[in-house]
Each structure stands twice: as structure tokens, then as C-alpha cells.
Design an enzyme around this catalytic site. Structure first.
Site, PDB file in Angstrom:
ATOM      1  N   GLU A   1     -62.148  34.670  12.588  1.00  0.00           N
ATOM      2  CA  GLU A   1     -61.578  35.361  13.734  1.00  0.00           C
ATOM      3  C   GLU A   1     -62.248  34.844  14.991  1.00  0.00           C
ATOM      4  OE1 GLU A   1     -63.358  37.839  15.607  1.00  0.00           O
ATOM      5  OE2 GLU A   1     -65.152  37.662  14.408  1.00  0.00           O
ATOM      6  N   ASP A   2     -61.551  35.006  16.090  1.00  0.00           N
ATOM      7  CA  ASP A   2     -62.094  34.465  17.330  1.00  0.00           C
ATOM      8  C   ASP A   2     -62.249  35.519  18.414  1.00  0.00           C
ATOM      9  OD1 ASP A   2     -59.452  34.836  17.860  1.00  0.00           O
ATOM     10  OD2 ASP A   2     -59.053  32.798  18.526  1.00  0.00           O
ATOM     11  N   HIS A   3     -62.422  36.758  18.027  1.00  0.00           N
ATOM     12  CA  HIS A   3     -62.622  37.839  18.996  1.00  0.00           C
ATOM     13  C   HIS A   3     -64.019  38.419  18.798  1.00  0.00           C
ATOM     14  CE1 HIS A   3     -58.379  37.628  19.940  1.00  0.00           C
ATOM     15  NE2 HIS A   3     -58.143  37.631  18.639  1.00  0.00           N
ATOM     16  N   ASN A   4     -64.849  38.291  19.829  1.00  0.00           N
ATOM     17  CA  ASN A   4     -66.235  38.752  19.748  1.00  0.00           C
ATOM     18  C   ASN A   4     -66.357  40.074  20.491  1.00  0.00           C
ATOM     19  OD1 ASN A   4     -68.968  39.205  19.887  1.00  0.00           O
ATOM     20  ND2 ASN A   4     -69.496  37.141  20.557  1.00  0.00           N
TER      21      ASN A   4
END
Length: 180
Positions: free
Chosen positions: A43-46
Site C-alpha cells: 500500500e502507498d498510504h502512510n
């Protein structure tokens, strides 16, 4: 795209995969996977940064947060709309009910029936003694020709009879191999 290995006889409807290119999904032999299944391995949401938008992160920069590879055993049935998160292992003979969520780091025990959000063990398909026999038997390694010739055994509801017959077939194969 990640690497996907699929064993003989396995089939699926469309699977939505979100993964980094160096990740791997392994699907064993004779698995049945319904449509609308999602496998999320990266995933690329921090949530810890100022914005959850993935500024500057693309597949080419490989700055995705990797959740881990996915391993699906042999003779597994995954129902419609299941979501599987990276880092999990789904054992042999498992059934995952429709719309369930298999979470990261979850290991689904062989021959269990799972359902819910998150997926929980509902019951086992067979008594533990039968599961042990099936794990030792590994019928999926017999080969396409032998399985096709004896296909009716795999639909037997009398599991003990089916196990005895497959054990007999394996013994015949072993003796034939020794004599050659």
C-alpha cells in the site's frame, strides 16, 4: 507486477492484485478462487505522514509499504469478494467464505473453514485424525492423468473410503516404480 505462481488444476475469476514488483503470490494445486477477490500486498498510504496522499511514491520508485507475500495451499476454495492482505498463509484444504477478510500475518490452518471480518475459524472440515491422513496423503501430487482417471474418488462424501483408495493407488505407483 508481482510474480504469481499457480499450481496445476487451479482456476479463478478476476483477481485484483496490489503489489510491488518484487512480491510473490503462490497458489497451490486444484484451488478454486471465485470472482471479485482482492489480494493487497502493498500500500502507498502512510497514516503517519502529514498527508495520506502518496506524494512522490510510484511503482517505479518502489516506495510502497510491503505487507508481505501471500501463500495459498492446495485444494483451497476462496469465495466471492474475499480480500486477502499480504503476509498471510492459507493452508491446504481451506475454505474462505464469501466477503471475508484474511488479514496480514494470519495463518489459516489446514482444512479449516473461515469466515468474517477478520476471517475466523468457524470449524474444521474433518476430524483431526482425517486431516492428518489428508496432509500425509498429498493427493494433489498424483499427477493429472491419475487424478483424471480416478476423478470420482475426489467427489466421494465417504472420506475414509476415498482416502483408502488413494492410498491403494499410491502404493501401486510405488510398487510399479520399484519394479522399473
Amino acid at each position: 507486477m508481482c510474480k504469481v505462481e499457480v499450481g496445476q488444476g487451479s482456476y479463478s475469476g478476476p483477481i485484483d492484485i496490489l503489489a510491488s514488483k518484487d512480491q510473490k503470490i503462490t497458489i497451490g494445486k486444484y484451488c478454486s478462487i471465485a470472482s471479485d477477490v482482492s489480494v493487497i500486498m502493498a500500500e502507498d498510504h502512510n497514516s503517519k505522514s502529514l498527508s495520506i496522499y502518496p506524494f512522490g511514491r510510484t511503482e517505479t520508485t518502489n516506495r510502497l509499504n510491503k505487507l508481505g507475500d501471500v501463500s495459498i495451499g492446495n485444494d483451497v476454495w476462496i469465495g466471492k469478494g474475499v480480500t486477502i492482505l499480504g503476509g498471510c498463509r492459507i493452508g491446504d484444504g481451506v475454505i474462505v467464505g464469501a466477503k471475508s477478510l484474511v488479514t496480514s500475518k494470519q495463518n489459516l490452518a489446514d482444512y479449516g473453514i473461515y469466515g468474517g471480518i477478520p476471517a475466523k475459524l468457524l470449524r474444521y472440515r474433518f476430524p483431526q485424525e482425517t486431516i492428518t491422513k489428508l496432509k500425509d496423503l498429498k493427493w494433489w501430487d498424483l499427477g493429472n492423468k491419475i487424478i483424471a482417471k480416478n476423478a470420482e474418488l475426489f467427489s466421494f462424501e465417504n472420506i475414509d473410503v476415498a482416502i483408502r483408495e488413494i492410498e491403494r493407488i499410491k502404493e501401486l505407483i510405488r510398487k510399479s516404480t520399484e519394479n522399473n
